[in-house]
Motif scaffolding. Sequence first.
Motif, short mmCIF file in Angstrom:
data_model
loop_
_atom_site.label_atom_id
_atom_site.label_comp_id
_atom_site.label_asym_id
_atom_site.label_seq_id
_atom_site.Cartn_x
_atom_site.Cartn_y
_atom_site.Cartn_z
N SER A 16 0.83 -1.20 0.00
CA SER A 16 0.00 0.00 0.00
C SER A 16 0.86 1.25 0.00
O SER A 16 0.50 2.28 -0.59
N GLY A 17 2.01 1.16 0.67
CA GLY A 17 2.91 2.31 0.77
C GLY A 17 3.41 2.78 -0.59
O GLY A 17 3.62 3.98 -0.80
N ILE A 18 3.60 1.84 -1.52
CA ILE A 18 4.04 2.22 -2.87
C ILE A 18 2.98 3.10 -3.52
O ILE A 18 3.28 4.17 -4.04
N PHE A 19 1.73 2.65 -3.44
CA PHE A 19 0.63 3.42 -4.04
C PHE A 19 0.47 4.77 -3.35
O PHE A 19 0.32 5.81 -4.00
N ASN A 20 0.52 4.76 -2.02
CA ASN A 20 0.37 6.01 -1.26
C ASN A 20 1.50 7.00 -1.55
O ASN A 20 1.28 8.22 -1.57
N ILE A 48 3.48 9.08 4.57
CA ILE A 48 3.24 7.92 3.69
C ILE A 48 3.32 6.61 4.47
O ILE A 48 2.44 5.75 4.35
N ILE A 49 4.38 6.45 5.26
CA ILE A 49 4.62 5.17 5.92
C ILE A 49 4.20 5.19 7.39
O ILE A 49 3.66 4.21 7.91
N GLY A 50 4.44 6.31 8.06
CA GLY A 50 4.04 6.41 9.47
C GLY A 50 5.19 6.85 10.36
O GLY A 50 6.29 7.15 9.90
N GLU A 51 4.93 6.85 11.67
CA GLU A 51 5.91 7.32 12.67
C GLU A 51 6.87 6.19 13.03
O GLU A 51 6.76 5.60 14.11
N PHE A 52 7.82 5.93 12.13
CA PHE A 52 8.76 4.82 12.38
C PHE A 52 10.21 5.29 12.47
O PHE A 52 11.10 4.47 12.67
N LEU A 53 10.44 6.58 12.32
CA LEU A 53 11.79 7.11 12.46
C LEU A 53 12.08 7.37 13.95
O LEU A 53 11.15 7.45 14.76
N PRO A 54 13.37 7.51 14.34
CA PRO A 54 13.68 7.83 15.74
C PRO A 54 12.93 9.06 16.22
O PRO A 54 12.58 9.95 15.44
N LYS A 55 12.69 9.14 17.52
CA LYS A 55 11.84 10.17 18.11
C LYS A 55 12.29 11.58 17.74
O LYS A 55 11.46 12.46 17.45
N ASP A 56 13.60 11.83 17.78
CA ASP A 56 14.11 13.18 17.53
C ASP A 56 14.55 13.38 16.08
O ASP A 56 15.25 14.34 15.76
N SER A 57 14.14 12.49 15.20
CA SER A 57 14.54 12.59 13.79
C SER A 57 13.95 13.83 13.13
O SER A 57 12.80 14.22 13.39
N GLN A 58 14.75 14.46 12.27
CA GLN A 58 14.29 15.60 11.48
C GLN A 58 14.01 15.19 10.03
O GLN A 58 13.94 16.03 9.14
N GLY A 59 13.87 13.89 9.78
CA GLY A 59 13.75 13.38 8.43
C GLY A 59 15.05 12.70 8.03
O GLY A 59 16.14 13.07 8.51
N ILE A 60 14.98 11.72 7.15
CA ILE A 60 16.16 10.91 6.83
C ILE A 60 17.31 11.77 6.30
O ILE A 60 18.45 11.65 6.75
N ILE A 66 10.21 8.33 -9.00
CA ILE A 66 11.45 8.86 -8.42
C ILE A 66 11.14 9.89 -7.35
O ILE A 66 11.72 9.89 -6.27
N ALA A 67 10.19 10.78 -7.66
CA ALA A 67 9.78 11.78 -6.67
C ALA A 67 9.23 11.09 -5.42
O ALA A 67 9.52 11.50 -4.30
N ALA A 68 8.44 10.04 -5.64
CA ALA A 68 7.85 9.31 -4.51
C ALA A 68 8.94 8.78 -3.58
O ALA A 68 8.81 8.84 -2.35
N PHE A 69 10.01 8.24 -4.15
CA PHE A 69 11.11 7.72 -3.32
C PHE A 69 11.80 8.85 -2.56
O PHE A 69 12.01 8.77 -1.34
N PHE A 70 12.16 9.92 -3.26
CA PHE A 70 12.94 10.97 -2.61
C PHE A 70 12.13 11.76 -1.59
O PHE A 70 12.69 12.28 -0.63
N TYR A 71 10.81 11.82 -1.77
CA TYR A 71 9.99 12.50 -0.75
C TYR A 71 10.02 11.75 0.57
O TYR A 71 9.74 12.32 1.62
N LEU A 72 10.34 10.46 0.53
CA LEU A 72 10.47 9.71 1.78
C LEU A 72 11.64 10.21 2.63
O LEU A 72 11.71 9.92 3.82
N GLY A 73 12.55 10.93 2.01
CA GLY A 73 13.70 11.46 2.75
C GLY A 73 13.35 12.64 3.62
O GLY A 73 14.15 13.08 4.45
N ASP A 74 12.14 13.18 3.45
CA ASP A 74 11.76 14.36 4.22
C ASP A 74 10.46 14.05 4.98
O ASP A 74 10.26 12.94 5.44
N SER A 75 9.59 15.02 5.09
CA SER A 75 8.35 14.85 5.86
C SER A 75 7.43 13.80 5.25
O SER A 75 6.53 13.29 5.92
N GLY A 76 7.65 13.48 3.97
CA GLY A 76 6.80 12.51 3.30
C GLY A 76 6.85 11.14 3.96
O GLY A 76 5.87 10.38 3.87
#
Length: 471
Positions: free
Chosen positions: A53-57, A340-352, A326-336
């Motif tokens: 589902s994450g791919i489509f989202n 898209i996926i959810g709150e799975f980054l470290p607590k104090d993360s500012q984005g990948i 490509i945009a979909a992948f790179f947006y995962l590096g920021d607030s996306g």
Amino acid sequence: MLIELTALHWIYVSFILLIIGFMVMRRDTSLICIIGIFILAITATGSLSSSISGIFNSFIFAITELLSTILVISIIVAMSKALTITGINDYMISPFTKLIRTPALAYWTIGILMMVISWFFWPSPAVALLGAVLLPVAMRVGLPALGVAMAMNLFGHGIALSGDFIIQAAPKLTADAAGLPVMEVITASVPLVFVMGAVTTVVAYIFLRRDMKKGNLQVGTISQSNFITGDLNEKERDVLSQLLTPNTKRIFAILIPLLFALDVVAMSVLNLQGGDATALIGGTAIFILILITIAAHKNKGLEKTTSYLIEGFQFGFKVFGPVIPIAAFFYLGDSGFTQIIGEFLPKDSQGIVNDLGVALASVVPLNAPVGAITLTGVGAITGLDGSGFSGISLAGSIAQLFSTAIGAGAATLTALGQIAAIWVGGGTLVPWALIPAAAICGVDPFELARRNLLPVVIGLVVTTIVAMFLI
């Protein structure tokens, strides 16, 4: 505070390297990006269904972020097709043909005009204003459409946006993060912006001329004109160009630039910038399209308006189709990522990408040369999300840390990080960020990114060295 890098960070970095490698080899990267999205999602969630589902989202997120650009490009192309088919375009470009007589004049004139307009209104509306009128002129004097796209891209999304001297959105973000007055950052950025701009545009032009002489790049091999004229033969185009009388064409040739000039006045008076300015250009283009269609096709104007719009949208989505994964992948590096996926980054993360920038800054020694190299690296990394702006606050914060340790150079380091982030992410290297220039000129955005890569890298190296002496 140092964020601990997780498997998600290293997966993201690995796929960035893969994507760059495939682009260098001139291979398509859509499948790599889709696999990257899936692996990031399944690593984060552990759920197969959520990952699928994450791919489509992620596609939905990317389309939503890019939609305004897709729309304005589609509308401008629809208008351009109406201009060309009715013969109005020939009347519009005739004054410019007297001024622009060589490929060199076309490259530098278009570039400088793009830079000046972009300082006041940002590059996206400037691309729409210049592209439809000056692209045919440049191609007639021998400058390929790819050369026009490079000029608009490097001067607009590169020089003008990285300095942002008039609107001052970029220096305000970096200055606030570094705890400095905005004017101090702008003053420090002036020599760096112009060194970066001069080196990059000159190197790009040298490479462009070399490939033109070798026959590797020819006028008209990749151009919007192929779309605009479609499969019409010369006789059919002649018949269609007689839909309007010469006097009517002259009136439209004067009216259309006048309407766009009024847009420029409105942008200035009403302080319209960025998305608002682009919307004004897009609305004006629709209005022009309707006027031309009704005047040229009379009774069939209603149907022809829809026909032009359909063809414009077909072109827009055809161009953006390969970019969305490509945009979909790179947006995962920021607030996306969170959206898209959810709150799975470290607590104090500012984005990948921001976490990676902080990690890089934390492992290097603190002195002027290393500080300059690090700020360029941090800026470039944070620019990979394709925004150019999302990571410049981080660049300002890291510049403050380095300048405190070094004892000088806060404004210069801040400006350097800003320039690197915007040149990489604001629209000269990341494929979907340079879509406006590529689409208006009818060139492959990935080919434009490849053409820009070496000049921009050379420019960043030279600018970083110059910054070392200014700290």
